[in-house]
Scaffold this active site. Structure first.
Site, short mmCIF file in Angstrom:
data_model
loop_
_atom_site.label_atom_id
_atom_site.label_comp_id
_atom_site.label_asym_id
_atom_site.label_seq_id
_atom_site.Cartn_x
_atom_site.Cartn_y
_atom_site.Cartn_z
N ASP A 13 -6.06 -3.38 5.96
CA ASP A 13 -4.63 -2.49 5.18
C ASP A 13 -3.83 -3.98 5.83
OD1 ASP A 13 -5.79 -1.27 3.09
OD2 ASP A 13 -5.33 0.51 4.47
N LYS A 16 -4.38 -9.08 4.31
CA LYS A 16 -4.95 -9.21 3.81
C LYS A 16 -4.51 -10.35 2.51
CE LYS A 16 -8.39 -7.20 4.65
NZ LYS A 16 -7.60 -5.39 5.44
N ASN A 38 -13.92 -0.23 -1.80
CA ASN A 38 -12.92 0.17 -1.17
C ASN A 38 -11.90 0.21 -0.89
OD1 ASN A 38 -15.17 -1.37 -0.31
ND2 ASN A 38 -15.57 0.50 1.89
N ALA A 39 -11.44 -1.52 -0.47
CA ALA A 39 -11.09 -2.84 -0.15
C ALA A 39 -10.06 -2.30 -1.06
CB ALA A 39 -11.51 -4.02 -0.49
N HIS A 41 -5.98 -4.60 -2.36
CA HIS A 41 -5.78 -6.12 -1.36
C HIS A 41 -4.22 -5.92 -2.65
CE1 HIS A 41 -8.84 -7.54 0.61
NE2 HIS A 41 -8.57 -6.56 0.79
N THR A 240 -16.73 1.69 8.46
CA THR A 240 -17.09 1.39 6.91
C THR A 240 -18.63 0.41 7.01
OG1 THR A 240 -16.70 0.34 4.21
CG2 THR A 240 -16.41 -0.57 6.16
N THR A 302 -6.75 5.05 -2.22
CA THR A 302 -6.81 6.71 -3.30
C THR A 302 -5.37 7.07 -2.13
OG1 THR A 302 -7.07 6.31 -0.54
CG2 THR A 302 -9.05 5.97 -1.36
N VAL A 414 7.51 -11.32 6.63
CA VAL A 414 8.90 -10.37 6.44
C VAL A 414 9.20 -9.95 5.04
CG1 VAL A 414 9.67 -12.00 8.44
CG2 VAL A 414 10.39 -12.45 6.08
P1 GDP Z 1 -4.78 -5.48 2.20
O1 GDP Z 1 -5.29 -4.60 2.51
O2 GDP Z 1 -5.31 -6.20 3.54
O3 GDP Z 1 -4.47 -6.17 2.15
O4 GDP Z 1 -3.39 -4.97 2.62
P2 GDP Z 1 -2.72 -4.11 1.52
O5 GDP Z 1 -2.52 -4.77 0.71
O6 GDP Z 1 -3.60 -2.75 1.49
O7 GDP Z 1 -1.54 -3.32 2.41
C1 GDP Z 1 -0.49 -4.59 2.94
C2 GDP Z 1 0.63 -3.79 2.03
O8 GDP Z 1 1.36 -4.58 2.89
C3 GDP Z 1 0.34 -4.36 1.07
O9 GDP Z 1 1.40 -3.30 0.14
C4 GDP Z 1 1.56 -4.98 0.64
O10 GDP Z 1 2.38 -5.33 -0.51
C5 GDP Z 1 2.38 -4.95 2.24
N1 GDP Z 1 3.07 -6.28 2.61
C6 GDP Z 1 2.33 -7.01 3.25
N2 GDP Z 1 3.24 -8.01 3.94
C7 GDP Z 1 3.82 -7.18 3.91
C8 GDP Z 1 5.72 -7.71 4.98
O11 GDP Z 1 5.37 -9.02 5.73
N3 GDP Z 1 6.23 -6.67 4.65
C9 GDP Z 1 6.09 -5.59 3.39
N4 GDP Z 1 7.13 -5.22 4.50
N5 GDP Z 1 5.64 -5.71 3.43
C10 GDP Z 1 4.04 -6.38 2.94
P1 IMO Z 2 -9.10 -3.25 2.80
O1 IMO Z 2 -9.73 -4.64 2.51
C1 IMO Z 2 -8.31 0.67 5.13
C2 IMO Z 2 -12.04 3.21 5.58
C3 IMO Z 2 -11.71 4.33 4.96
C4 IMO Z 2 -12.51 5.32 6.04
C5 IMO Z 2 -13.92 4.32 6.07
C6 IMO Z 2 -14.99 4.40 5.09
O2 IMO Z 2 -8.41 -2.67 1.51
O3 IMO Z 2 -7.99 -3.29 3.97
P2 IMO Z 2 -15.65 3.71 2.87
O4 IMO Z 2 -15.70 4.53 1.98
O5 IMO Z 2 -15.58 1.75 3.34
O6 IMO Z 2 -17.35 4.69 2.98
O7 IMO Z 2 -14.99 4.72 4.01
O8 IMO Z 2 -13.28 2.95 6.06
N1 IMO Z 2 -11.28 2.11 4.32
C7 IMO Z 2 -10.95 1.37 5.04
N2 IMO Z 2 -9.50 1.41 5.10
N3 IMO Z 2 -8.28 -0.47 4.28
C8 IMO Z 2 -9.58 -0.68 4.08
O9 IMO Z 2 -9.69 -2.39 3.05
C9 IMO Z 2 -10.48 0.27 4.01
N4 IMO Z 2 -11.97 0.49 3.37
C10 IMO Z 2 -12.02 1.36 3.64
O10 IMO Z 2 -10.38 4.49 5.09
O11 IMO Z 2 -12.07 5.69 6.82
MG MG Z 3 -6.07 -2.52 1.47
#
Ligand code: GDP
Ligand code: IMO
Ligand code: MG
Length: 443
Positions: A13, A16, A38-39, A41, A240, A302, A414
């Site tokens: 999270d 990416k 599980n990802a 994005h 994971t 989740t 930002v």
């Molecule tokens: P990922 O799994 O690595 O792609 O990250 P996620 O999408 O699960 O979580 C990142 C969260 O931060 C998402 O809600 C994005 O929209 C948000 N986000 C990403 N970059 C920025 C940023 O620079 N600033 C803010 N405020 N939110 C961001």
């Molecule tokens: P993205 O790509 C955050 C965590 C779960 C749990 C552990 C194992 O969005 O960054 P799993 O279901 O993979 O067997 O769970 O890994 N986990 C993540 N936490 N972002 C993720 O993906 C995750 N993918 C798995 O919360 O602790």
């Molecule tokens: Mg994520």
């Protein structure tokens, strides 16, 4: 660069999806190479929010090819739902734009049932998985009983393997896990019904990628999760079930190491974690609640509240070293606005000793972070588009992170939307600096 891997430097999270979406403007192909749904994005484009689980973050551009490569585990129904939703919103219009590896493994309902039943049995020591069956699906792959998408070509043979697996898993579910078994007949019928919808995407993605790279196409490899969730190098067993670092690109795509030009790490300006396991810089109370609200730190997969902590430079150095990171894209700097001081963990202490490296996983839960405190800033930074637009204390914070992590910044986030980004160095643009230059914050 022509080929770039984007990988998470923390516990997932990191943002990416946002960075891959931004970079995808200059890529021809975007590839998921490990993990499953599980990802999650999140992309915010033209005010619309998209959460991608399996489809790579190139899908919002017209004409970019999205590849789900062999190292992934794919829930066929979740994938079809995601495709349907993207099509409904005007994307992935042409089936040729999505390619699914014939060697990728399927996640089946019995995997989810096992995942959830095991977690329930673990009680307080649960891993906190997403419950999407990812671990059990990778187990079947390694046990050589998994179902792959090429199995769909001969449906009768596929159905036999599926029924054998359902029998075995149901025995385990009932007798060991004391959980409800999975009904066989509806699952076989469901798979028969969706077979042709899936087969149109299935191909040899290794050959496709090799040929694309040889012909000079720009390819972006989109990592899922983060290096601290890596099955080998993360905080085992709170991880994971796949490798989440750059090594997974090669096994997970069937391409050679010398076809990758660079690795971009993604880090938040602070740290978060979902699920159990050690988190040295974790904070709680009002400050954590404020940062969670400000950063909207609730799991996109989740909905769980994410645990919050300060930036950990010890872990980031570990991530840089393991992945040979060229640069880091630092996201969510805006979330730190208004905090004073801002803290960075520069070392750990354990039993009177100071550590500047990550210790064994069983010790990580016992270390105490050593912090450096820097003065904060109060001005909004969400409209900053170059480093010189930032308040001096924000620039000092970035400079110190770079020094501590030993790597320069390629981008600074930002805001959540695509354009809310300071691009210091775009690896796909001519003149991109291939050195590990860290003197970039005064630009
Ligand atoms: P990922 O799994 O690595 O792609 O990250 P996620 O999408 O699960 O979580 C990142 C969260 O931060 C998402 O809600 C994005 O929209 C948000 N986000 C990403 N970059 C920025 C940023 O620079 N600033 C803010 N405020 N939110 C961001
Ligand atoms: P993205 O790509 C955050 C965590 C779960 C749990 C552990 C194992 O969005 O960054 P799993 O279901 O993979 O067997 O769970 O890994 N986990 C993540 N936490 N972002 C993720 O993906 C995750 N993918 C798995 O919360 O602790
Ligand atoms: Mg994520």
């Amino acid at each position: 660069m022509k080929t770039l891997a984007v990988v998470g430097s923390q516990w997932g999270d990191e943002g990416k999806g946002k960075i891959v979406d931004l970079l995808a403007a200059d890529a021809d192909i975007v590839v998921r190479f490990q993990g499953g749904n599980n990802a999650a994005h999140t992309l915010v484009v033209n005010g619309e929010r998209f959460v991608l689980r399996l489809v790579p973050a190139g899908a919002l551009y017209q004409g970019k090819i999205c590849v789900i490569a062999n190292g992934t585990v794919v829930d066929p129904i979740a994938l079809l739902d995601e495709i349907t939703e993207l099509k409904r919103r005007g994307h992935l219009k042409d089936d040729e734009l999505l390619k699914l590896s014939s060697e990728a493994h399927m996640v089946m309902p019995y995997h989810r049932a096992i995942d959830r039943a095991r977690e329930a049995r673990l009680g307080k020591s649960a891993i906190g998985t997403t419950g999407f069956g990812i671990g059990p699906a990778y187990e079947d792959k390694m046990a050589r009983v998994g179902l792959r998408f090429d199995d769909l070509a001969d449906f009768d043979a596929f159905a036999q393997k599926l029924q054998r697996n359902i029998r075995d898993k149901n025995a385990y579910l009932k007798t060991v896990l004391k959980a409800k078994p999975v009904a066989a007949a509806p699952l076989v019928s469901q798979m028969r019904a969706v077979r042709s919808r899936l087969l149109r995407y299935v191909c040899d993605t290794s050959r496709f990628l090799q040929e694309a790279i040889a012909s000079g196409k720009r390819v972006l490899f989109e990592g899922a999760h983060g290096i601290m969730l890596d099955i080998d190098h993360g905080t085992y067993p709170f991880v994971t079930s796949s490798n989440c670092g750059v090594s997974a690109v090669f096994s997970g795509c069937g391409i050679a190491p010398n076809s990758l030009d660079g690795v971009l790490g993604i880090s938040k300006a602070y740290a978060t974690r979902v699920g159990g396991g050690p988190f040295p810089t974790e904070i709680s109370g009002r400050l954590a609640d404020m940062m969670r609200e400000e950063g909207n730190e609730f799991g996109s997969a989740t909905g769980r509240p994410r645990r919050i902590g300060w930036f950990d430079a010890v872990l980031t150095r570990h991530a840089v070293r393991l992945n040979g990171m060229w640069r880091i894209a630092l996201t969510k700097l805006d979330v730190l606005t208004g905090l004073d001081p801002v803290k960075i963990c520069v070392a750990y202490q354990i039993r009177g000793r100071t550590l500047d490296q990550v210790p064994d996983s069983h010790l990580l839960g016992k270390v105490k972070p050593v912090y450096e405190s820097l003065p904060g800033w109060s001005e909004s930074i969400s409209s900053a588009r170059s480093l010189s637009d930032l308040p001096v204390n924000a620039r000092r914070y970035l400079q110190r992170l770079q020094e501590l992590c030993g790597v320069g910044l390629a981008m600074v986030g930002v805001g959540a939307s695509r354009e809310a980004t300071i691009v210091v160095d775009n690896p796909f643009h001519d003149g991109s600096d291939n050195s590990n230059n860290i003197a970039v914050t005064n630009g």
